[in-house]
Design a protein around this motif. Sequence first.
Motif: not given
Lengths: 476, 396
Positions: B42-62
């Motif tokens: 909950x507390x940590x901010x969401x990341x848009x991109x993973x450098x390690x995995x070289x992929x876009x990460x899924x973001x929350x959608x209401x």
Amino acid sequence: MIFSSPYFLFLYFPAVLLLYYISPLKWRNLVLLVVNLIFYGWGEPVYVLIMFASIAIDYSHGRIVTRCKASGNDRGARMAVASSVVFNLLLLGFFKYYNFIAGSLAAVGAGFLPVIDSLPLPGGSIPFTLPIGISFYTFQTMSYTIDVYRGDARCQKNIITFGTFVTLFPQLIAGPIIKYKDLDDQLEHRDHTVEKFASGVQRFTIGACKKVLLANALGPLWDVYLATPGDRLTTLGAWLGIVAFSLQLYFDFSGYSDMAIGLGRMLGFEFLENFNYPYISKSASEFWRRWHISLGSWFREYLYFPLGGSRVKPPRMVFNLLVVWAATGIWHGASWNFLLWGLYWFVWIGLEKLWLGRVLEKTPAWVCHIYGVVIAVVGWAIFAVEDFSAMGPYLAAMFGFGAGALDGDFLYYLRNYLPILVIAIAAATPLGKTVWHKLPQRARQAAFPMLMLAGLALTTAYLVDGTYNPFLYFRF
Amino acid sequence: MLDYRPATAGADIGDMFMSKKYSIFITALFCLFIFGFGAAHFILPDREFSEQENKNLTLFRAPTWETVRSGEFMEKFEKYYNDQFPLRDQWVQMKAYSERALGKQENNKVYFDRIEGGQTLFAHFTKISDEDLATRVGFVNKLGENLDVPVYFSLVPDKSWAWADYLPDYAPNVDDGSTIEKAQELCRGNVKYIDLRGTLGGEGDAFYRTDHHWTTMGAMRACFDLIRDISGGNSGDWYHEPELRSDQFYGTTWSAAGAAWVRPDSIYTMIPEGGTRGHITVDRYPEGEPIPGGLYYPEKLEVKDKYAYFLGGNQPLCVIKNPDAANGKLLVVRDSYSDCLAPFLAEEFREVHLYDLRYNNVSLKKYVAENGVDQVLVLYSANNFNTDKNLFKLGL
């Protein structure tokens, strides 16, 4: 929703615990009912309606049976039981077997039943899929009315409490199949002790490790051999594949049951055991007393005994066994191979009842162990290879009629999966438990927290990476 | 038959938990674990991109009524919850370490090499059937029929072929050597196959250890072979020492494997002594209109996907001009391997058109005619050739 997922373990379950334990005792069943419906609706929201229908119909039938019995109207009570059984079987029959029956009829040229792809509903149609866990909960609710009629269970007058029983999330989608009479006291009154909670934590962790660290690790090996074309299957390869499947299914299913029992304890419930080291069985009959115990017991109590069980003349007993095993087979999935698999067990168990059992009694134990495990593993080949055109070649390869004894692929997979196979085979025997209980209590108490944290951390790591995490019971 | 006793509350819970204090300790430990990570999520901010995995990460959608009813919200949420899990990169690495500790020679479909203990990572490719391969080469032959100019065709083998000794024993994998042999035999008409196996085979520096691409050195030597076959000329005597551009390159295979123990690759350039032998200009066509670009993009060396240093990454069309070069206009039907090859081709041809089938629906025949192309080169990595869904456009 399934237990082996990060959002269950770190979001749903903590929220349930919080809500449950801050609620006063008398509200806890209602809290459970609400979270159960969220749990069920998560995967297929519309099918929550089946839950409501199931609760309403079985609840009212229980009341009718009780009222009829009280007024001496046995005929009315029997009618109500019959009506409840018919409703549950229709529910199961429609969702699970309708398309199978329609398709099979069409295959023999009698295609008068249309195959259903989607259910038209107000607000748009939804795909016609099998509601998760329907085979488990229809059996549970069916047993309720029967037990009320038999006088084995009290009628539940509170629909919230009854709804909590029908939808109880720890065992809703993959068992154990819990009979109402085994739970009714606990529904009204259960102890919430920290000792029970801690033992639930232990049980849940063991189950999660079995499912995520063992079953999921072995699954890809089976997938490789399931996908290997029949003309390239080698004998040792076919055995390696089916052994991997046997262990995967056992750790998946029993791990799920362990998680259910553990979660139940954390909420104050005590469920019956569902597995008892099936692969150490010395016969087919013993295997089925150790494998999916709650299902075997259900069929015995509500099908085999009413048919007369074993206390009848041999031909009738054989018939009774045939009915029970055909039903057990087809319960596992709407496909011919499951029926065949049920009949396979009918043959072995029938033989054991007629004469093989007496032979086995005089046979050295180690021979019986080999017999027990080999027939179980061969049975899984019929169970797991659904396509008949692939099942034949797979069984043929297992018995030496394949593309030779072994190939390079086999050596690679054996080399890569040997450590996990050895661990899994050891874990399928009571060895670990025996050693654990030989340790002094202090040593166990010192080791357990570390093992638990290591187990939970590894489980989390494999779930977060999440490349392979199937749910095997979508067919049940 | 087993005797089923109804369960009673407080049934056998094991003697370990007879003590209340100990039970409280275990309960607290478990709750700390699930509530702790649950709260951190909950507390940590969401990341848009993973450098390690070289992929876009899924973001929350209401959620909306419709997405909840159809189950789409829940499906997305599960992805979101996994992608944004606290310490995700560390969990992924822990799994990779655990697999290796269990004696596995692969993780997430990436093989670890058997000689250096997992310093070289091989992607696991599925085999291609003979029929499928014939269909694919058929598209190249069709291109040959459609055009009056010479068509050259070449496949870049994967390092799992070149460095086969490094693969785990008996590791099931596609055999690029035989794929290339079969592809070569299937070429018809004025399609001429250029075999790069001699140049790229054997141990050496032709491939990255952590990425599926070839290196600058591999691409340079391949270019010598291509030039020899296309123009009959020799080249190469003006290249000397490679120049190091980055020694912190973690490639695509590394991303898939989560293999934190692997040391990074290095990215080099090879530039003729005294600079390029002519005035080279690059026009990028990201969306139809040309914009000036370059052969190298040093800013890409600062991000994870460092291979984009060469030509800046994928683009539908790129035209490189060098009026002083010896040969005419070459069109390359490209995949990403061509980006690293382009600087060498630029030294040799007055115009190099890098044409990506994935983003272009114009007929190649028309493009060749309109631009006065002299030669066409169809250059793919064997795996891309086996899997690309756009090859049919070659024959349009």
